[in-house]
Structures are given as C-alpha cells and as structure tokens.
Design a protein around this motif. Structure first.
Motif, PDB file in Angstrom:
ATOM      1  N   LEU A   1      -8.688   7.422 -11.376  1.00  0.00           N
ATOM      2  CA  LEU A   1      -9.464   8.603 -11.776  1.00  0.00           C
ATOM      3  C   LEU A   1     -10.588   8.912 -12.094  1.00  0.00           C
ATOM      4  N   ILE A   2     -11.568   9.561 -10.913  1.00  0.00           N
ATOM      5  CA  ILE A   2     -12.500   9.502 -11.611  1.00  0.00           C
ATOM      6  C   ILE A   2     -13.589  11.059 -11.511  1.00  0.00           C
ATOM      7  N   ILE A   3     -13.638  11.374 -12.426  1.00  0.00           N
ATOM      8  CA  ILE A   3     -14.753  13.164 -12.635  1.00  0.00           C
ATOM      9  C   ILE A   3     -16.027  13.093 -12.391  1.00  0.00           C
ATOM     10  N   ASN A   4     -16.430  13.368 -10.745  1.00  0.00           N
ATOM     11  CA  ASN A   4     -17.140  12.958 -10.056  1.00  0.00           C
ATOM     12  C   ASN A   4     -17.930  14.413 -10.552  1.00  0.00           C
ATOM     13  N   LEU A   5     -19.680  14.349 -10.680  1.00  0.00           N
ATOM     14  CA  LEU A   5     -20.316  15.330 -11.606  1.00  0.00           C
ATOM     15  C   LEU A   5     -21.404  15.746 -10.191  1.00  0.00           C
ATOM     16  N   GLY A   6     -21.575  16.707 -10.812  1.00  0.00           N
ATOM     17  CA  GLY A   6     -23.391  17.354 -10.133  1.00  0.00           C
ATOM     18  C   GLY A   6     -23.843  17.292 -10.519  1.00  0.00           C
ATOM     19  N   TYR A   7     -25.264  17.413 -10.827  1.00  0.00           N
ATOM     20  CA  TYR A   7     -26.857  18.171 -11.242  1.00  0.00           C
ATOM     21  C   TYR A   7     -26.951  19.249 -11.492  1.00  0.00           C
ATOM     22  N   ASP A   8     -26.813  19.643 -10.303  1.00  0.00           N
ATOM     23  CA  ASP A   8     -27.222  21.217 -10.072  1.00  0.00           C
ATOM     24  C   ASP A   8     -26.254  22.077  -9.207  1.00  0.00           C
ATOM     25  N   ILE A   9     -26.563  23.547  -8.574  1.00  0.00           N
ATOM     26  CA  ILE A   9     -25.655  23.785  -7.704  1.00  0.00           C
ATOM     27  C   ILE A   9     -25.335  22.820  -6.832  1.00  0.00           C
ATOM     28  N   LYS A  10     -25.793  22.565  -5.865  1.00  0.00           N
ATOM     29  CA  LYS A  10     -26.784  21.924  -4.447  1.00  0.00           C
ATOM     30  C   LYS A  10     -25.560  20.105  -4.649  1.00  0.00           C
ATOM     31  N   THR A  11     -25.620  20.044  -5.799  1.00  0.00           N
ATOM     32  CA  THR A  11     -24.851  18.631  -6.135  1.00  0.00           C
ATOM     33  C   THR A  11     -23.932  18.842  -6.375  1.00  0.00           C
ATOM     34  N   SER A  12     -23.296  20.235  -7.324  1.00  0.00           N
ATOM     35  CA  SER A  12     -22.314  20.162  -7.548  1.00  0.00           C
ATOM     36  C   SER A  12     -21.413  20.786  -6.466  1.00  0.00           C
ATOM     37  N   SER A  13     -21.747  21.766  -5.535  1.00  0.00           N
ATOM     38  CA  SER A  13     -21.089  22.367  -3.966  1.00  0.00           C
ATOM     39  C   SER A  13     -20.480  20.308  -3.397  1.00  0.00           C
ATOM     40  N   LYS A  14     -21.506  19.720  -3.132  1.00  0.00           N
ATOM     41  CA  LYS A  14     -21.402  17.859  -2.912  1.00  0.00           C
ATOM     42  C   LYS A  14     -20.531  18.002  -3.528  1.00  0.00           C
ATOM     43  N   ALA A  15     -20.337  17.387  -4.635  1.00  0.00           N
ATOM     44  CA  ALA A  15     -18.903  16.873  -5.538  1.00  0.00           C
ATOM     45  C   ALA A  15     -17.642  17.898  -5.426  1.00  0.00           C
ATOM     46  N   VAL A  16     -17.966  19.039  -4.945  1.00  0.00           N
ATOM     47  CA  VAL A  16     -16.554  19.356  -4.951  1.00  0.00           C
ATOM     48  C   VAL A  16     -16.134  18.944  -3.351  1.00  0.00           C
ATOM     49  N   ASP A  17     -16.831  19.257  -2.847  1.00  0.00           N
ATOM     50  CA  ASP A  17     -16.540  19.090  -1.433  1.00  0.00           C
ATOM     51  C   ASP A  17     -16.259  17.652  -1.156  1.00  0.00           C
ATOM     52  N   MET A  18     -16.308  16.387  -2.268  1.00  0.00           N
ATOM     53  CA  MET A  18     -16.130  14.975  -2.392  1.00  0.00           C
ATOM     54  C   MET A  18     -14.382  14.735  -2.209  1.00  0.00           C
ATOM     55  N   ALA A  19     -14.190  15.739  -3.301  1.00  0.00           N
ATOM     56  CA  ALA A  19     -13.259  15.386  -4.524  1.00  0.00           C
ATOM     57  C   ALA A  19     -12.383  16.106  -2.794  1.00  0.00           C
ATOM     58  N   GLN A  20     -12.519  16.674  -2.154  1.00  0.00           N
ATOM     59  CA  GLN A  20     -11.052  16.907  -1.467  1.00  0.00           C
ATOM     60  C   GLN A  20     -10.726  16.212  -0.647  1.00  0.00           C
ATOM     61  N   ASP A  21     -11.556  15.069  -0.674  1.00  0.00           N
ATOM     62  CA  ASP A  21     -11.306  13.610   0.470  1.00  0.00           C
ATOM     63  C   ASP A  21     -10.164  12.979  -0.572  1.00  0.00           C
ATOM     64  N   TYR A  22      -9.935  12.897  -1.710  1.00  0.00           N
ATOM     65  CA  TYR A  22     -10.194  11.368  -2.581  1.00  0.00           C
ATOM     66  C   TYR A  22      -8.785  11.960  -3.725  1.00  0.00           C
ATOM     67  N   PRO A  23      -7.494  12.464  -3.619  1.00  0.00           N
ATOM     68  CA  PRO A  23      -6.228  12.964  -4.555  1.00  0.00           C
ATOM     69  C   PRO A  23      -6.534  11.798  -5.975  1.00  0.00           C
ATOM     70  N   PHE A  24      -7.579  11.332  -6.271  1.00  0.00           N
ATOM     71  CA  PHE A  24      -7.798  10.912  -7.774  1.00  0.00           C
ATOM     72  C   PHE A  24      -9.013  11.267  -8.067  1.00  0.00           C
ATOM     73  N   MET A  25      -9.779  12.453  -7.371  1.00  0.00           N
ATOM     74  CA  MET A  25     -11.207  12.231  -7.742  1.00  0.00           C
ATOM     75  C   MET A  25     -10.920  13.966  -7.997  1.00  0.00           C
ATOM     76  N   TYR A  26     -11.259  14.076  -9.132  1.00  0.00           N
ATOM     77  CA  TYR A  26     -11.990  15.662  -9.917  1.00  0.00           C
ATOM     78  C   TYR A  26     -13.257  15.585  -9.986  1.00  0.00           C
ATOM     79  N   THR A  27     -14.002  17.086 -10.003  1.00  0.00           N
ATOM     80  CA  THR A  27     -14.850  17.950 -10.636  1.00  0.00           C
ATOM     81  C   THR A  27     -15.249  18.683 -11.813  1.00  0.00           C
ATOM     82  N   SER A  28     -16.137  18.505 -12.197  1.00  0.00           N
ATOM     83  CA  SER A  28     -17.068  18.841 -13.060  1.00  0.00           C
ATOM     84  C   SER A  28     -18.516  19.766 -11.884  1.00  0.00           C
ATOM     85  N   VAL A  29     -18.761  20.922 -12.746  1.00  0.00           N
ATOM     86  CA  VAL A  29     -20.280  21.792 -11.746  1.00  0.00           C
ATOM     87  C   VAL A  29     -20.476  22.193 -12.517  1.00  0.00           C
TER      88      VAL A  29
END
Length: 257
Positions: free
Chosen positions: A34-62
């Motif tokens: 289980l990994i919570i993957n975070l961005g720093y701003d709008i651009k990186t938060s959007s990238k984190a959301v996109d990355m999480a779609q590829d990994y069922p064990f990964m979630y994001t915080s924006v």
C-alpha cells in the motif's frame, strides 16, 4: 509475507524519472502492498492521480505544498477539488506551513493552508499536514478549522510528545519517517515509543529523508522497512507485528477496504 505500507511517498518526483517501475517493483518484492503517492502542486498532483491508475495498491492525495503557495493560480482550489474527486484519491495534502525555508510568504501559506483544510472538510476527506518549524501556527489553524474532523495525518512528525498528544486529540494520526533511525533523534524516538499503536503510521517521504543504513542516498518505498524495524525495536515488538499494525492503520486512516 508481512505487509508494509508507505503512507507518504512522492513517486512523481523527477528523482524517479528513469526507473519508477523498478522502484515500485522493489517495494512490492519486500512486501510494500500500500502506497499513498502525493504531488506538491496541481501539475504533480495530476501526475500522481494518473500514476495510481496503473497500480491497484497505490492511492493519491492531492494538494498544494506550502512552498508552492505563492504561485497558485486564482482557480487552484477548483483544480484541487476536481482532482480530489478521482476514485483513487483518498486525502487532501500535503498542506500546511513551512517556516524552515520560507519559500512562500507566511501570510500566503496560511491562506492556502486554510482554504485547502476547509476543502478537505467539505469533501469529507482526511488532511495530510506538512509542519516544519511552524508548530504553533499549524496547530492554531487546525484547531480553528477543526482540521481533524475527518481524520488526517501529521506527516513526518517533528514535534515533541506533548504536541503529538494534542494532534491525536484533534483526530490525527502521527506518521514517523526515516529520521527516527538517526542517532540524534531522541525526541522523535520518544514520540515513536509513546504514540498509541492505533494512531501510528510510517512513511518514507521519498525521495527525501532516507533512513539508516542508506542515509544520504535517494529514498524509496522499500526503505520503509528500516523505519518499521527501528520503531519496533524501540517498542519491544517484532517488526512484522508493527508492520501489520501500521498497514491496517493506513487503511483505516484513508478509509480503504
């Protein structure tokens, strides 16, 4: 296999530009499920959301980090809200105050912190708090805005036990990172020993704050095991037991099945 959780990672950072898939595979191989993957701003938060779609064990915080507060566009809060509606997003953050580097003016930091804290409340999401040398003001804002109403995390905790107690009373989890493995971390070790087990999380904050024995090198989610081992030793527990507790706590904090 013992399951591990990394409750705070930045796998969208440029430090992983060439080998993010290998880094994630090493984490899986060691038991990080289980990994919570975070961005720093709008651009990186959007990238984190996109990355999480590829990994069922990964979630994001924006959200917008205090370093970026001075650069937010007028519609940033709407952008955060839209990203936060993604089904893989579980929190708003990291948000807060940073008086160590003071990259953004403090007044602007406070404004952006309050706005995002209120957004988390409205959306019923936990908040992930960044607090560096700003304990008094962070706690003041959190108290005033009832920031722990939907739970949340004081990530990479850097206060003392008295502060940790107040954070817990306000509804937050205490997340311990790699510095607990450093020799000069007496105050943090005290917090790691005394925090009630049901309110304890672990994290890497990778690529930063690499634990011993890899201190000084790039951090990655697989290294969360060293933090778990250190805390378990301090508490007189088996590391596998603490790993399972913090794995379950991470799921509970972010309301994951």
């Amino acid at each position: 296999m013992t399951f591990l959780a990394d409750s705070h990672a930045h796998l969208i950072d440029k430090a992983y530009r060439k080998d993010s898939s290998q880094v994630i595979q090493r984490a899986l191989d060691i038991g990080v499920k289980l990994i919570i993957n975070l961005g720093y701003d709008i651009k990186t938060s959007s990238k984190a959301v996109d990355m999480a779609q590829d990994y069922p064990f990964m979630y994001t915080s924006v959200g917008v980090h205090p370093h970026e507060a001075a650069r937010v566009p007028e519609d940033y809060l709407q952008n955060v809200k839209e990203l936060a509606q993604n089904k893989k997003n579980v929190a708003i953050g990291e948000i807060g105050l940073d008086y160590y580097r003071d990259i953004s003016p403090r007044k602007k930091q406070k404004q952006v912190f309050r706005e995002q804290l209120l957004l988390a409340q409205k959306m019923g999401l936990p908040a992930i708090i960044h607090d560096r040398e700003a304990h008094k003001d962070v706690l003041k804002i959190v108290r005033e805005e009832q920031g722990g109403k939907n739970s949340g995390v004081f990530h990479c905790f850097s206060g003392d036990w008295e502060m940790a107690q107040e954070c817990i009373e306000l509804g937050f989890y205490i997340s311990i990172a790699g510095p607990v493995t450093f020799k000069n971390s007496d105050s943090l070790r005290d917090v790691a020993k005394r925090t009630p087990l049901h309110r304890l999380l672990v994290e890497t904050d990778c690529p930063y704050l690499t634990p011993v024995p890899y201190r000084g090198k790039r951090n990655e989610p697989a290294h969360v095991k060293y933090t778990v081992e250190t805390i378990a030793s301090l508490r007189g527990m088996k590391w596998e037991e603490l790993a399972q507790v913090t794995f379950t706590n991470t799921k509970n904090c972010f309301r994951l099945d």
